[in-house]
Design an enzyme around this catalytic site. Structure first.
Site, PDB file in Angstrom:
ATOM      1  N   GLN A 192     -15.991   3.010  -5.320  1.00  0.00           N
ATOM      2  CA  GLN A 192     -15.301   1.814  -4.847  1.00  0.00           C
ATOM      3  C   GLN A 192     -13.783   2.035  -4.846  1.00  0.00           C
ATOM      4  O   GLN A 192     -13.040   1.176  -4.385  1.00  0.00           O
ATOM      5  CB  GLN A 192     -15.646   0.625  -5.754  1.00  0.00           C
ATOM      6  CG  GLN A 192     -17.130   0.278  -5.764  1.00  0.00           C
ATOM      7  CD  GLN A 192     -17.454  -0.831  -6.755  1.00  0.00           C
ATOM      8  OE1 GLN A 192     -17.045  -1.979  -6.569  1.00  0.00           O
ATOM      9  NE2 GLN A 192     -18.157  -0.484  -7.812  1.00  0.00           N
ATOM     10  N   ASN A 193     -13.345   3.171  -5.366  1.00  0.00           N
ATOM     11  CA  ASN A 193     -11.914   3.458  -5.472  1.00  0.00           C
ATOM     12  C   ASN A 193     -11.370   4.002  -4.161  1.00  0.00           C
ATOM     13  O   ASN A 193     -12.069   4.705  -3.430  1.00  0.00           O
ATOM     14  CB  ASN A 193     -11.664   4.467  -6.593  1.00  0.00           C
ATOM     15  CG  ASN A 193     -12.115   3.930  -7.939  1.00  0.00           C
ATOM     16  OD1 ASN A 193     -12.137   2.724  -8.161  1.00  0.00           O
ATOM     17  ND2 ASN A 193     -12.497   4.826  -8.835  1.00  0.00           N
ATOM     18  N   VAL A 194     -10.103   3.713  -3.899  1.00  0.00           N
ATOM     19  CA  VAL A 194      -9.480   4.163  -2.651  1.00  0.00           C
ATOM     20  C   VAL A 194      -8.579   5.375  -2.853  1.00  0.00           C
ATOM     21  O   VAL A 194      -7.971   5.866  -1.904  1.00  0.00           O
ATOM     22  CB  VAL A 194      -8.685   3.009  -1.985  1.00  0.00           C
ATOM     23  CG1 VAL A 194      -9.620   1.875  -1.597  1.00  0.00           C
ATOM     24  CG2 VAL A 194      -7.564   2.496  -2.897  1.00  0.00           C
TER      25      VAL A 194
ATOM     26  N   HIS B 206     -14.716   1.463   0.007  1.00  0.00           N
ATOM     27  CA  HIS B 206     -13.641   0.517   0.308  1.00  0.00           C
ATOM     28  C   HIS B 206     -12.447   1.156   1.008  1.00  0.00           C
ATOM     29  O   HIS B 206     -11.371   0.572   1.045  1.00  0.00           O
ATOM     30  CB  HIS B 206     -13.195  -0.189  -0.980  1.00  0.00           C
ATOM     31  CG  HIS B 206     -14.266  -1.039  -1.574  1.00  0.00           C
ATOM     32  ND1 HIS B 206     -14.302  -1.394  -2.916  1.00  0.00           N
ATOM     33  CD2 HIS B 206     -15.368  -1.587  -1.012  1.00  0.00           C
ATOM     34  CE1 HIS B 206     -15.377  -2.131  -3.141  1.00  0.00           C
ATOM     35  NE2 HIS B 206     -16.034  -2.263  -2.009  1.00  0.00           N
TER      36      HIS B 206
ATOM     37  N   GLY C  43     -17.346   3.119 -14.903  1.00  0.00           N
ATOM     38  CA  GLY C  43     -16.094   2.430 -14.628  1.00  0.00           C
ATOM     39  C   GLY C  43     -16.202   1.222 -13.727  1.00  0.00           C
ATOM     40  O   GLY C  43     -15.215   0.827 -13.114  1.00  0.00           O
ATOM     41  N   THR C  44     -17.363   0.631 -13.629  1.00  0.00           N
ATOM     42  CA  THR C  44     -17.522  -0.564 -12.803  1.00  0.00           C
ATOM     43  C   THR C  44     -18.503  -1.505 -13.460  1.00  0.00           C
ATOM     44  O   THR C  44     -19.502  -1.074 -14.047  1.00  0.00           O
ATOM     45  CB  THR C  44     -18.000  -0.213 -11.381  1.00  0.00           C
ATOM     46  OG1 THR C  44     -18.273  -1.430 -10.671  1.00  0.00           O
ATOM     47  CG2 THR C  44     -19.242   0.658 -11.400  1.00  0.00           C
ATOM     48  N   SER C  45     -18.219  -2.797 -13.361  1.00  0.00           N
ATOM     49  CA  SER C  45     -19.119  -3.796 -13.947  1.00  0.00           C
ATOM     50  C   SER C  45     -20.363  -3.998 -13.113  1.00  0.00           C
ATOM     51  O   SER C  45     -21.334  -4.592 -13.562  1.00  0.00           O
ATOM     52  CB  SER C  45     -18.387  -5.139 -14.078  1.00  0.00           C
ATOM     53  OG  SER C  45     -18.075  -5.647 -12.783  1.00  0.00           O
TER      54      SER C  45
ATOM     55  N   TYR D 277       0.820  -1.214   0.000  1.00  0.00           N
ATOM     56  CA  TYR D 277       0.000   0.000   0.000  1.00  0.00           C
ATOM     57  C   TYR D 277       0.855   1.266   0.000  1.00  0.00           C
ATOM     58  O   TYR D 277       0.417   2.301  -0.522  1.00  0.00           O
ATOM     59  CB  TYR D 277      -0.990  -0.016   1.166  1.00  0.00           C
ATOM     60  CG  TYR D 277      -2.085  -1.027   0.939  1.00  0.00           C
ATOM     61  CD1 TYR D 277      -3.162  -0.741   0.103  1.00  0.00           C
ATOM     62  CD2 TYR D 277      -2.025  -2.291   1.518  1.00  0.00           C
ATOM     63  CE1 TYR D 277      -4.149  -1.681  -0.144  1.00  0.00           C
ATOM     64  CE2 TYR D 277      -3.006  -3.239   1.283  1.00  0.00           C
ATOM     65  CZ  TYR D 277      -4.059  -2.934   0.450  1.00  0.00           C
ATOM     66  OH  TYR D 277      -5.034  -3.873   0.198  1.00  0.00           O
TER      67      TYR D 277
ATOM     68  N   ARG E 143       1.289   1.877  -3.580  1.00  0.00           N
ATOM     69  CA  ARG E 143       0.059   2.450  -4.158  1.00  0.00           C
ATOM     70  C   ARG E 143      -0.054   3.931  -3.807  1.00  0.00           C
ATOM     71  O   ARG E 143      -0.475   4.751  -4.619  1.00  0.00           O
ATOM     72  CB  ARG E 143      -1.179   1.725  -3.631  1.00  0.00           C
ATOM     73  CG  ARG E 143      -1.187   0.216  -3.726  1.00  0.00           C
ATOM     74  CD  ARG E 143      -1.474  -0.306  -5.130  1.00  0.00           C
ATOM     75  NE  ARG E 143      -0.346  -0.190  -6.032  1.00  0.00           N
ATOM     76  CZ  ARG E 143       0.762  -0.937  -5.945  1.00  0.00           C
ATOM     77  NH1 ARG E 143       0.901  -1.848  -4.988  1.00  0.00           N
ATOM     78  NH2 ARG E 143       1.734  -0.784  -6.812  1.00  0.00           N
TER      79      ARG E 143
END
Length: 230
Positions: free
Chosen positions: A86-88, A104, A169-171, A53, A56
């Site tokens: 959902q992105n961090v 998340h 940008g998400t399924s 992390y 990241r």
């Protein structure tokens, strides 16, 4: 003022150069995701997880919001906008969006491993031996596999208030986040922005598909929505 709710995923940040969460082979930057994104992985090898992390976080300092992030921020001049991501990363905030819920967790924050689980702003590296004021080791403020998503209830309540819902940008295949679309009021339009959409017009009421990536599809959609205000 109408309320727009945006559900954003990895494809939102991919146009800024941030790799999507996991590759097709189940690896994330060459690591088994369960080794770097689970409580068990942290217990077995905390140094590996912390350094993963840290990398990241360093990458995050080298990227910038893309045209899609900026377009969503500009919507706030015309609509009440809430982003559930959902992105961090913090690219939505850096673009200027003021109401962002991170399902998340957030890379730029650390969390105590103690009973209080206090959260701290922490933009630099987290190393073994870095502790909270109570003396407990700090960990990334990330929701790992096997952990509850504490802001899911808030996200569902926000989605239920949407006059317009945008998914980008998400399924929307990974639960529990994927279930949020079902909280959309039936009469509210739904826009799906993705270069490889996995939904069909008949899948949801009021669905319109823009088969483009976030950095091109969102500016187009924002212009369309703003025109409806004039």
């Amino acid at each position: 003022m109408k309320k727009i709710v945006v559900l954003s995923g990895a494809g939102m940040s991919a146009d800024s150069g941030i790799k999507t969460f996991r590759d097709a082979d189940g690896l994330w930057e060459g690591h088994d995701v369960m080794e770097v994104a689970s409580p068990g992985g942290f217990a077995r090898n905390p140094e590996l997880v912390l350094e993963f992390y840290n990398q990241r976080r360093r990458q995050l300092r080298e990227v910038a919001p893309n045209a899609g992030h900026l377009a969503l921020a500009g919507l706030e001049a015309h609509f009440e906008v809430e982003i559930i991501t959902q992105n961090v990363d913090d690219l939505h905030e850096r673009a200027g969006s003021t109401r962002v819920t991170h399902l998340h967790g957030e890379l730029i924050k650390a969390r105590s491993t103690g009973p209080s689980q206090d959260i701290f702003l922490h933009r630099g590296d987290i190393c073994l031996g870095d502790t909270c004021p109570a003396g407990y080791q700090l960990r990334p403020h990330i929701v790992w596999f096997g952990e509850e998503v504490p802001l899911l209830g808030k996200a569902a309540a926000v989605t239920a208030q949407a006059d317009i819902l945008i998914i980008v940008g998400t399924s929307m295949q990974v639960y529990p986040a994927a279930g949020l679309v079902h909280y959309k009021p039936k009469a509210s339009p739904l826009y799906f922005v993705d270069p490889r959409p996995n939904v069909m017009p008949g899948d949801f009421s009021g669905l319109e598909i823009l088969a483009e990536k976030a950095s091109t599809g969102l500016p187009t959609l924002v212009r369309q929505l703003v025109r409806t205000m004039t």
